[in-house]
Structures are given as C-alpha cells and as structure tokens.
Design a protein around this motif. Structure first.
Motif, PDB file in Angstrom:
ATOM      1  N   ALA A   1       0.805  -1.223   0.000  1.00  0.00           N
ATOM      2  CA  ALA A   1       0.000   0.000   0.000  1.00  0.00           C
ATOM      3  C   ALA A   1       0.843   1.280   0.000  1.00  0.00           C
ATOM      4  O   ALA A   1       0.297   2.382  -0.035  1.00  0.00           O
ATOM      5  N   GLY A   2       2.172   1.124   0.021  1.00  0.00           N
ATOM      6  CA  GLY A   2       3.047   2.298   0.154  1.00  0.00           C
ATOM      7  C   GLY A   2       3.505   2.459   1.588  1.00  0.00           C
ATOM      8  O   GLY A   2       4.412   3.238   1.882  1.00  0.00           O
TER       9      GLY A   2
ATOM     10  N   SER B   1      -1.406  -5.073  10.821  1.00  0.00           N
ATOM     11  CA  SER B   1      -1.930  -6.359  11.287  1.00  0.00           C
ATOM     12  C   SER B   1      -2.546  -7.122  10.119  1.00  0.00           C
ATOM     13  O   SER B   1      -2.899  -6.516   9.090  1.00  0.00           O
ATOM     14  N   PRO B   2      -2.711  -8.440  10.254  1.00  0.00           N
ATOM     15  CA  PRO B   2      -3.392  -9.202   9.196  1.00  0.00           C
ATOM     16  C   PRO B   2      -4.795  -8.668   8.922  1.00  0.00           C
ATOM     17  O   PRO B   2      -5.290  -8.790   7.796  1.00  0.00           O
ATOM     18  N   ALA B   3      -5.427  -8.048   9.921  1.00  0.00           N
ATOM     19  CA  ALA B   3      -6.768  -7.497   9.696  1.00  0.00           C
ATOM     20  C   ALA B   3      -6.749  -6.439   8.592  1.00  0.00           C
ATOM     21  O   ALA B   3      -7.735  -6.271   7.862  1.00  0.00           O
ATOM     22  N   GLY B   4      -5.630  -5.725   8.464  1.00  0.00           N
ATOM     23  CA  GLY B   4      -5.496  -4.746   7.378  1.00  0.00           C
ATOM     24  C   GLY B   4      -5.587  -5.430   6.015  1.00  0.00           C
ATOM     25  O   GLY B   4      -6.140  -4.876   5.065  1.00  0.00           O
ATOM     26  N   PHE B   5      -5.029  -6.643   5.939  1.00  0.00           N
ATOM     27  CA  PHE B   5      -5.120  -7.418   4.693  1.00  0.00           C
ATOM     28  C   PHE B   5      -6.530  -7.948   4.481  1.00  0.00           C
ATOM     29  O   PHE B   5      -7.005  -8.023   3.347  1.00  0.00           O
ATOM     30  N   TYR B   6      -7.178  -8.340   5.558  1.00  0.00           N
ATOM     31  CA  TYR B   6      -8.570  -8.812   5.422  1.00  0.00           C
ATOM     32  C   TYR B   6      -9.416  -7.718   4.752  1.00  0.00           C
ATOM     33  O   TYR B   6     -10.153  -7.973   3.798  1.00  0.00           O
ATOM     34  N   ASP B   7      -9.274  -6.503   5.235  1.00  0.00           N
ATOM     35  CA  ASP B   7     -10.040  -5.394   4.654  1.00  0.00           C
ATOM     36  C   ASP B   7      -9.644  -5.146   3.194  1.00  0.00           C
ATOM     37  O   ASP B   7     -10.493  -4.877   2.344  1.00  0.00           O
ATOM     38  N   TYR B   8      -8.343  -5.226   2.930  1.00  0.00           N
ATOM     39  CA  TYR B   8      -7.845  -5.014   1.560  1.00  0.00           C
ATOM     40  C   TYR B   8      -8.423  -6.079   0.622  1.00  0.00           C
ATOM     41  O   TYR B   8      -8.852  -5.773  -0.491  1.00  0.00           O
TER      42      TYR B   8
ATOM     43  N   TRP C   1      -6.163 -10.646  -7.792  1.00  0.00           N
ATOM     44  CA  TRP C   1      -5.206 -11.669  -7.374  1.00  0.00           C
ATOM     45  C   TRP C   1      -4.888 -11.388  -5.908  1.00  0.00           C
ATOM     46  O   TRP C   1      -4.756 -10.219  -5.534  1.00  0.00           O
ATOM     47  N   LEU C   2      -4.717 -12.425  -5.106  1.00  0.00           N
ATOM     48  CA  LEU C   2      -4.504 -12.229  -3.674  1.00  0.00           C
ATOM     49  C   LEU C   2      -3.145 -12.761  -3.210  1.00  0.00           C
ATOM     50  O   LEU C   2      -2.674 -13.789  -3.702  1.00  0.00           O
ATOM     51  N   CYS C   3      -2.550 -12.059  -2.248  1.00  0.00           N
ATOM     52  CA  CYS C   3      -1.283 -12.494  -1.644  1.00  0.00           C
ATOM     53  C   CYS C   3      -0.845 -11.448  -0.623  1.00  0.00           C
ATOM     54  O   CYS C   3      -1.510 -10.428  -0.450  1.00  0.00           O
ATOM     55  N   ILE C   4       0.280 -11.709   0.031  1.00  0.00           N
ATOM     56  CA  ILE C   4       1.008 -10.642   0.713  1.00  0.00           C
ATOM     57  C   ILE C   4       2.214 -10.343  -0.168  1.00  0.00           C
ATOM     58  O   ILE C   4       2.989 -11.239  -0.502  1.00  0.00           O
TER      59      ILE C   4
ATOM     60  N   ASP D   1       8.677 -10.543   7.390  1.00  0.00           N
ATOM     61  CA  ASP D   1       8.259 -11.166   8.650  1.00  0.00           C
ATOM     62  C   ASP D   1       7.445 -12.425   8.313  1.00  0.00           C
ATOM     63  O   ASP D   1       6.269 -12.353   7.963  1.00  0.00           O
ATOM     64  N   VAL D   2       8.098 -13.585   8.415  1.00  0.00           N
ATOM     65  CA  VAL D   2       7.486 -14.833   7.929  1.00  0.00           C
ATOM     66  C   VAL D   2       6.238 -15.201   8.734  1.00  0.00           C
ATOM     67  O   VAL D   2       5.240 -15.666   8.165  1.00  0.00           O
ATOM     68  N   GLU D   3       6.268 -14.991  10.048  1.00  0.00           N
ATOM     69  CA  GLU D   3       5.094 -15.339  10.868  1.00  0.00           C
ATOM     70  C   GLU D   3       3.892 -14.469  10.500  1.00  0.00           C
ATOM     71  O   GLU D   3       2.766 -14.942  10.416  1.00  0.00           O
ATOM     72  N   PHE D   4       4.156 -13.176  10.287  1.00  0.00           N
ATOM     73  CA  PHE D   4       3.109 -12.257   9.846  1.00  0.00           C
ATOM     74  C   PHE D   4       2.536 -12.728   8.496  1.00  0.00           C
ATOM     75  O   PHE D   4       1.320 -12.794   8.295  1.00  0.00           O
ATOM     76  N   ALA D   5       3.455 -13.080   7.586  1.00  0.00           N
ATOM     77  CA  ALA D   5       3.025 -13.534   6.252  1.00  0.00           C
ATOM     78  C   ALA D   5       2.162 -14.790   6.359  1.00  0.00           C
ATOM     79  O   ALA D   5       1.166 -14.935   5.639  1.00  0.00           O
ATOM     80  N   LYS D   6       2.540 -15.696   7.270  1.00  0.00           N
ATOM     81  CA  LYS D   6       1.742 -16.926   7.455  1.00  0.00           C
ATOM     82  C   LYS D   6       0.311 -16.585   7.847  1.00  0.00           C
ATOM     83  O   LYS D   6      -0.650 -17.192   7.350  1.00  0.00           O
ATOM     84  N   ASP D   7       0.163 -15.612   8.749  1.00  0.00           N
ATOM     85  CA  ASP D   7      -1.182 -15.219   9.192  1.00  0.00           C
ATOM     86  C   ASP D   7      -1.998 -14.633   8.034  1.00  0.00           C
ATOM     87  O   ASP D   7      -3.199 -14.866   7.926  1.00  0.00           O
ATOM     88  N   VAL D   8      -1.324 -13.859   7.175  1.00  0.00           N
ATOM     89  CA  VAL D   8      -2.041 -13.273   6.029  1.00  0.00           C
ATOM     90  C   VAL D   8      -2.417 -14.358   5.024  1.00  0.00           C
ATOM     91  O   VAL D   8      -3.556 -14.400   4.531  1.00  0.00           O
ATOM     92  N   ILE D   9      -1.481 -15.262   4.749  1.00  0.00           N
ATOM     93  CA  ILE D   9      -1.743 -16.328   3.769  1.00  0.00           C
ATOM     94  C   ILE D   9      -2.907 -17.207   4.256  1.00  0.00           C
ATOM     95  O   ILE D   9      -3.717 -17.678   3.451  1.00  0.00           O
ATOM     96  N   ALA D  10      -3.006 -17.364   5.574  1.00  0.00           N
ATOM     97  CA  ALA D  10      -4.102 -18.180   6.134  1.00  0.00           C
ATOM     98  C   ALA D  10      -5.482 -17.551   5.880  1.00  0.00           C
ATOM     99  O   ALA D  10      -6.503 -18.232   5.940  1.00  0.00           O
ATOM    100  N   LEU D  11      -5.502 -16.246   5.597  1.00  0.00           N
ATOM    101  CA  LEU D  11      -6.781 -15.572   5.302  1.00  0.00           C
ATOM    102  C   LEU D  11      -7.272 -15.849   3.878  1.00  0.00           C
ATOM    103  O   LEU D  11      -8.463 -15.718   3.583  1.00  0.00           O
TER     104      LEU D  11
END
Ligand SMILES: [Zn+2]
Length: 269
Positions: A36-37, A42-49, A71-74, A81-91
């Motif tokens: 986003a620049g 938080s992963p919630a930011g990705f949920y909204d995106y 198309w979806l991804c982080i 931050d791999v743990e953060f990425a895991k949480d986003v990918i799980a969404l």
C-alpha cells in the motif's frame, strides 16, 4: 481499439481513471494484491484489503462497463516477517472462491532475501493446493536477473506447477528470454520513468515475437499512467505494426492466459 489491462492497482486511482480507461477501450482490469506504500500493522489490514479487491473495486469498475478481477497475496515488500506472512496467507482460502479472484499474486521477490524466498514458496504451495493461476513480481533493483532466476527455480522445483499457468511480470531485455524459455508467460510493465518504456517494450516484441507476452501499466500510487497500454498500442501503430498484431498483444494474449481461469469472463459483447 479494445484492450485488457492485466495489471493495475485501481484502489490507488481516482474514478476518472476508470472513465478514461473505458473511453480508451478497456474491457477488463486485473488487480494484483500489492504493497500500500506503507506496511499494514496487522493481518486485519489485509482482510479489509482483500474485501476491497473482491467486493468494492468490481463495483467501481462495473459503473464503466469494465470487468474487474483480482489476485490475492502478501506482496514481497511486506514478506520479510514470515510469521506475519503466514497469518495473512491463512486468510486467503476464505476469499479464493469469490467470483473475481483469478489466482495468487503478485508474489515474488523484492530484495531476494531468505525470508522472501520462504514466503514465495508458501504462496506457490497455496496456488498449487487450490489450483490457482500465479502472477509474479520480479525485483526492480539491479538484481532483477538474480531474482528472476531464483523465482524460476522455485516454480520449476514445485512439480505441481504448470509453467503456462504462471505469468512473470516486469520482464526486461535481460530477463524476457529466460522466462519464455521456461514455458511461462511474460509481462512488460510500462512506466513513464522506471521499468519498461513503450519504446523498449515494442523493441522487445520486435525481438522476441508476440507469443506469450502481454503489456500492462501496473498503475499504482506512484508516478504511473493508467493509459500506458493504449498509448503503447498507438506507438506500435506509428511504427508500422499491423492492427491484428497490436490487438493480439493488448487483447487476445491476456485473454488467452487469463481464461485459463474459468472465472475470467469479459462483459457481454
Ligand atoms: Zn503491481
């Protein structure tokens, strides 16, 4: 002229851009998930995106008769931050069956770091498990060649991935052949300042032919031009390319790749 814009970050654009693109003949826009620049907290930011990409943006496009796909991804720029990425990918699985989602993207590498590699492999695994198309971002720094090689090896080493279902984007003169030789599609990103200019993109077409190549504007929140594809088509015309050849690159090629997803449908003719 009719064309498909296969890579545009419309959440960053004003509604006038949709109108201008429709006037220029745009039939469909595909929007990969992007940075986003600023880093989301938080992963919630990705949920909204992801909701924005799958619910809101298609409605904006539809007002101008343009089909909108996502198309979806982080994005690799937030994948350190791999743990953060895991949480986003799980969404992502809860969004994957939405009607405008074509696949996983734009994944890839930014600084070619080990953590980015891990997150890239996680995304490729997700795409394989859900039988999704893949759209890949290659780094823009001087290590584009190295990054492209690393990405191609990740694709090759996962035997579930069919090369023709992967588009490697932001190719330049020194990477396009590598990508095409592996059986993938290649995208050229037209930017006013960095990446590929229209003149360079047309030189690449003249050198490597029109097979498995597309052009996009990747217009985002930076200096970029949502009309870069039709403007490059005009430049092709000026340089003597035939109408059928131009239409192939700006319309039929992206349609052929994207239609590998049964969800890709153009507005009724
Ligand atoms: Zn992009």
């Amino acid at each position: 002229m009719k064309y498909i814009e296969p890579h545009a970050h419309m959440v960053s654009r004003v509604t006038d851009d949709y109108q201008r693109m429709a006037l220029a003949g745009c039939e469909a826009i595909c929007e990969p998930a992007f940075w986003a620049g600023f880093d989301r907290s938080s992963p919630a930011g990705f949920y909204d995106y992801f909701c924005q990409l799958t619910e809101h943006e298609p409605k904006r496009a539809a007002k101008f008769g343009i089909a909108h796909f996502s198309w979806l991804c982080i994005n690799p720029k937030e994948a350190e931050d791999v743990e953060f990425a895991k949480d986003v990918i799980a969404l992502i699985p809860q969004f994957i069956n939405r009607s405008n989602v074509l696949g996983i993207g734009e994944i890839g590498l930014n600084k070619n770091s080990r953590n980015e590699m891990k997150v890239l492999e996680m995304h490729v695994d997700l795409a394989a498990r859900y039988n999704q198309l893949i759209l890949v971002h290659t780094p823009h720094l001087e290590d584009k060649l190295k990054g492209t090689r690393l990405i191609l090896d990740v694709m090759k080493s996962d035997k579930r991935i069919k090369p023709e279902r992967v588009i490697i984007d932001h190719v330049e003169e020194h990477t396009v052949k590598l990508v095409l030789d592996r059986g993938h599609w290649a995208g050229m990103t037209l930017y006013p300042e960095t990446k590929c200019t229209p003149a360079r993109a047309i030189d690449i077409l003249d050198t490597y032919g029109h097979e498995r190549l597309w052009m996009n504007s990747a217009c985002d929140w930076g200096i970029s031009d949502p009309l870069a594809v039709p403007k490059t088509a005009l430049e092709m015309k000026r340089r003597g390319h035939r109408a059928a050849a131009i239409e192939r690159v700006i319309f039929h090629n992206p349609r052929k790749f994207l239609a590998q997803s049964p969800k890709f449908k153009l507005p009724a003719a």
